[in-house]
Design a protein around this motif. Structure first.
Motif, PDB file in Angstrom:
ATOM      1  N   PHE A 142       0.590  -1.443   0.537  1.00 11.60           N
ATOM      2  CA  PHE A 142       0.433   0.398  -0.077  1.00 11.60           C
ATOM      3  C   PHE A 142       0.708   1.123   0.048  1.00 11.60           C
ATOM      4  O   PHE A 142       0.508   2.189  -0.574  1.00 11.60           O
ATOM      5  CB  PHE A 142      -0.510  -0.223   0.946  1.00 11.60           C
ATOM      6  N   LYS A 143       2.192   1.161   0.925  1.00 14.93           N
ATOM      7  CA  LYS A 143       2.645   2.120   0.496  1.00 14.93           C
ATOM      8  C   LYS A 143       3.290   2.375  -0.844  1.00 14.93           C
ATOM      9  O   LYS A 143       3.900   3.683  -1.561  1.00 14.93           O
ATOM     10  CB  LYS A 143       3.794   2.232   1.249  1.00 14.93           C
ATOM     11  N   MET A 144       4.425   1.480  -1.141  1.00 13.31           N
ATOM     12  CA  MET A 144       4.729   0.892  -2.534  1.00 13.31           C
ATOM     13  C   MET A 144       3.258   1.689  -3.257  1.00 13.31           C
ATOM     14  O   MET A 144       3.567   2.772  -4.705  1.00 13.31           O
ATOM     15  CB  MET A 144       4.911  -0.141  -3.396  1.00 13.31           C
ATOM     16  N   MET A 145       1.933   1.192  -3.251  1.00  5.54           N
ATOM     17  CA  MET A 145       1.501   2.138  -4.086  1.00  5.54           C
ATOM     18  C   MET A 145       1.264   3.731  -4.204  1.00  5.54           C
ATOM     19  O   MET A 145       1.255   4.568  -5.627  1.00  5.54           O
ATOM     20  CB  MET A 145      -0.224   1.842  -3.188  1.00  5.54           C
ATOM     21  N   SER A 146       0.582   4.089  -2.760  1.00  3.31           N
ATOM     22  CA  SER A 146       0.688   5.757  -3.014  1.00  3.31           C
ATOM     23  C   SER A 146       2.273   6.375  -3.277  1.00  3.31           C
ATOM     24  O   SER A 146       2.453   7.776  -3.887  1.00  3.31           O
ATOM     25  CB  SER A 146       0.403   6.038  -1.133  1.00  3.31           C
ATOM     26  N   SER A 147       3.245   5.078  -2.873  1.00  2.00           N
ATOM     27  CA  SER A 147       4.588   6.433  -3.937  1.00  2.00           C
ATOM     28  C   SER A 147       5.155   5.815  -5.192  1.00  2.00           C
ATOM     29  O   SER A 147       5.713   6.639  -5.498  1.00  2.00           O
ATOM     30  CB  SER A 147       5.709   6.281  -2.973  1.00  2.00           C
ATOM     31  N   ASN A 148       4.544   4.694  -5.592  1.00  7.05           N
ATOM     32  CA  ASN A 148       4.546   4.701  -6.896  1.00  7.05           C
ATOM     33  C   ASN A 148       5.480   4.487  -7.420  1.00  7.05           C
ATOM     34  O   ASN A 148       6.340   4.511  -8.110  1.00  7.05           O
ATOM     35  CB  ASN A 148       4.223   5.672  -8.169  1.00  7.05           C
ATOM     36  N   LYS A 149       6.249   3.443  -6.474  1.00  6.43           N
ATOM     37  CA  LYS A 149       7.717   2.959  -6.909  1.00  6.43           C
ATOM     38  C   LYS A 149       7.378   1.412  -6.645  1.00  6.43           C
ATOM     39  O   LYS A 149       6.487   0.973  -6.203  1.00  6.43           O
ATOM     40  CB  LYS A 149       8.298   3.403  -5.765  1.00  6.43           C
ATOM     41  N   ALA A 150       8.313   0.130  -7.541  1.00  5.78           N
ATOM     42  CA  ALA A 150       8.268  -0.942  -7.538  1.00  5.78           C
ATOM     43  C   ALA A 150       9.782  -1.930  -7.316  1.00  5.78           C
ATOM     44  O   ALA A 150      11.140  -0.907  -7.224  1.00  5.78           O
ATOM     45  CB  ALA A 150       8.189  -1.345  -9.466  1.00  5.78           C
ATOM     46  N   VAL A 151       9.547  -3.071  -6.715  1.00  6.44           N
ATOM     47  CA  VAL A 151      10.274  -3.438  -6.162  1.00  6.44           C
ATOM     48  C   VAL A 151      10.452  -4.776  -6.936  1.00  6.44           C
ATOM     49  O   VAL A 151       9.802  -5.625  -6.926  1.00  6.44           O
ATOM     50  CB  VAL A 151      10.232  -3.956  -4.463  1.00  6.44           C
ATOM     51  N   PHE A 152      11.912  -5.219  -7.395  1.00  8.28           N
ATOM     52  CA  PHE A 152      11.857  -6.271  -8.601  1.00  8.28           C
ATOM     53  C   PHE A 152      12.783  -7.846  -6.811  1.00  8.28           C
ATOM     54  O   PHE A 152      14.182  -7.130  -7.070  1.00  8.28           O
ATOM     55  CB  PHE A 152      12.332  -6.264  -9.156  1.00  8.28           C
ATOM     56  N   GLY A 153      12.231  -8.113  -6.939  1.00  8.31           N
ATOM     57  CA  GLY A 153      13.922  -9.306  -6.222  1.00  8.31           C
ATOM     58  C   GLY A 153      14.371 -10.192  -7.987  1.00  8.31           C
ATOM     59  O   GLY A 153      13.410 -10.567  -9.152  1.00  8.31           O
ATOM     60  N   VAL A 154      15.263 -10.695  -7.544  1.00  8.46           N
ATOM     61  CA  VAL A 154      16.403 -11.042  -8.894  1.00  8.46           C
ATOM     62  C   VAL A 154      17.198 -12.026  -8.548  1.00  8.46           C
ATOM     63  O   VAL A 154      17.957 -11.917  -7.502  1.00  8.46           O
ATOM     64  CB  VAL A 154      17.103  -9.658  -9.942  1.00  8.46           C
ATOM     65  N   HIS A 155      16.864 -13.217  -8.991  1.00  6.53           N
ATOM     66  CA  HIS A 155      18.135 -14.135  -8.868  1.00  6.53           C
ATOM     67  C   HIS A 155      18.397 -14.773 -10.524  1.00  6.53           C
ATOM     68  O   HIS A 155      17.580 -15.169 -10.713  1.00  6.53           O
ATOM     69  CB  HIS A 155      17.745 -15.182  -7.971  1.00  6.53           C
ATOM     70  N   MET A 156      19.476 -14.332 -11.045  1.00  3.39           N
ATOM     71  CA  MET A 156      19.514 -15.311 -12.043  1.00  3.39           C
ATOM     72  C   MET A 156      19.773 -16.666 -12.053  1.00  3.39           C
ATOM     73  O   MET A 156      19.820 -17.265 -13.362  1.00  3.39           O
ATOM     74  CB  MET A 156      20.855 -14.355 -13.116  1.00  3.39           C
ATOM     75  N   GLY A 157      19.833 -16.869 -11.587  1.00  2.00           N
ATOM     76  CA  GLY A 157      20.738 -18.258 -11.002  1.00  2.00           C
ATOM     77  C   GLY A 157      19.090 -19.365 -11.446  1.00  2.00           C
ATOM     78  O   GLY A 157      19.164 -20.304 -11.178  1.00  2.00           O
TER      79      GLY A 157
END
Ligand SMILES: NC(=O)c1ccc[n+]([C@@H]2O[C@H](COP(=O)([O-])OP(=O)(O)OC[C@H]3O[C@@H](n4cnc5c(N)ncnc54)[C@H](OP(=O)(O)O)[C@@H]3O)[C@@H](O)[C@H]2O)c1
Length: 341
Positions: free
Chosen positions: A265-280
């Protein structure tokens, strides 16, 4: 053939060199005589038992190699004996010979050395995947990258330039300022400067479009704060879990416990995204192939983006090579030399 083996979880005492028969390539596989193997920070964390997923001990680490195809398994059509290749072999690359999937091999143009090739796969793929596939990078975007003088850091700096970034902020240890600047990045001293403040100040108070955080812990929330509205954070490592060459469970636990739990919900109101990344653990080969394709080779061939190989150690010196990274000395990629003498 000889291979580097992690015999148990530990410091440099956990590293051994073992002898075993040559492996046989199965259907769709090739046997490669390894000339160079890339060292990644993850290899150090695996040795300390701070990485997942890993095979059970004892095992041979090594995600990436360059070398020469020596045997072909059944149904291999894209490669021939004697081809010079680079491969994302998955695991086991710290070895004189490796069996790897033919589809995970790229044939090398003559102009590309084994050094340059082995420095490419993990660093470039990771940076490229985050910025272009996940991040919808657009020319003019701004980027914040940490460990800017390291493997993924230097690859990000070079890719960002090729993609048309307007500014790349790179944090690193104090002594690496000139090196980071030489790659066209805006150096931020991780020991004495507040990177959130610098990023905001130098983007008219807005923040960056992309923040690449391989540190974890409290640091990750600060990277999130450096983002502008619409910005993307890539959580792709936990280097804050490592303290020197021996495992410190307190340091590792602190990293885990202080890593933020993002509130949607906080991400929504600040319009930011978080990606988890693991190429392996990335499964979609088609996406990898697209990332692995043209840009790397074109850049290398034209010399447009000189790759950063810092140091090559003979594989018998693997402990010294890893210690060099633990000591934060590397400027670019560190490789192991397995070439036949
Ligand atoms: N998720 C993925 O798929 C993926 C793929 C590749 C890499 N990674 C992550 O990206 C990060 C960089 O990886 P890399 O292989 O390119 O390594 P690297 O940046 O070459 O790693 C060495 C550098 O990391 C910095 N560092 C930060 N904490 C450290 C510590 N506790 N001990 C020693 N050095 C430390 C040092 O630079 P400064 O002192 O200058 O900061 C050091 O020179 C790692 O966290 C790695 O796990 C993730």
């Amino acid at each position: 053939m000889r291979s580097v083996v992690y015999t148990k979880r530990g410091g440099m005492d956990a590293i051994d060199i073992s002898e075993s028969p040559s492996p046989q390539p199965g259907r769709g596989e090739v046997l490669v005589e390894v000339h160079r193997a890339g060292i990644n920070f993850a290899d150090l964390m695996m040795r300390q038992g701070l990485y997942s997923p890993v095979p059970p001990f004892p095992f041979t680490p090594g995600y990436e190699i360059s070398g020469v195809v020596k045997e072909l398994g059944a149904d291999v059509e894209n490669l021939s004996l004697g081809d010079r290749v680079v491969s994302l072999c998955g695991m086991g690359g710290y070895s004189e010979q490796v069996v790897t999937l033919a589809e995970r091999c790229f044939r090398l143009p003559d102009s590309i050395s084994f050094d340059a090739a082995a420095a490419l796969p993990v660093t470039y793929l990771t940076a490229h995947h985050m910025l272009t596939y996940l991040g919808n990078f657009q020319p003019g975007d701004t980027i914040l990258v940490h460990h800017a003088a390291g493997g993924v850091g230097t690859a990000t700096g070079q890719l960002a330039k090729a993609l048309g970034a307007s500014k790349v902020f790179g944090t690193a240890s104090t002594g690496k300022a000139d090196f980071v600047r030489s790659l066209g990045m805006r150096f931020i001293d991780r020991e004495s400067e507040d990177f959130v403040e610098v990023c905001k100040r130098e983007t008219d108070g807005l923040g960056v479009h992309h923040a690449l955080d391989p540190v974890g812990g409290k640091h990750m929330m600060r990277s999130y704060k450096a983002l502008r509205s619409g910005g993307r954070l890539y959580a792709f490592g936990g280097s804050a879990a490592v303290k020197g060459s021996r495992r410190s469970i307190v340091t590792a636990l602190r990293m885990v416990l202080t890593t933020p739990k993002f509130n949607p919900f906080k991400m929504m109101s600040s319009n930011k995204a978080v990606f988890g990344v693991h190429m392996g653990t990335w499964k979609d080969e088609a996406v990898l192939k697209k990332s692995g394709d043209p840009r790397w080779w074109r850049c290398l061939r034209t010399g447009e983006s000189p790759l950063m190989v810092d140091k090559v150690f003979r594989f018998e010196e693997v402990a010294a090579a890893q210690q060099y990274i633990h000591d934060r000395k590397n400027r670019g990629k560190v490789l192991l030399d397995f070439s036949p003498e």
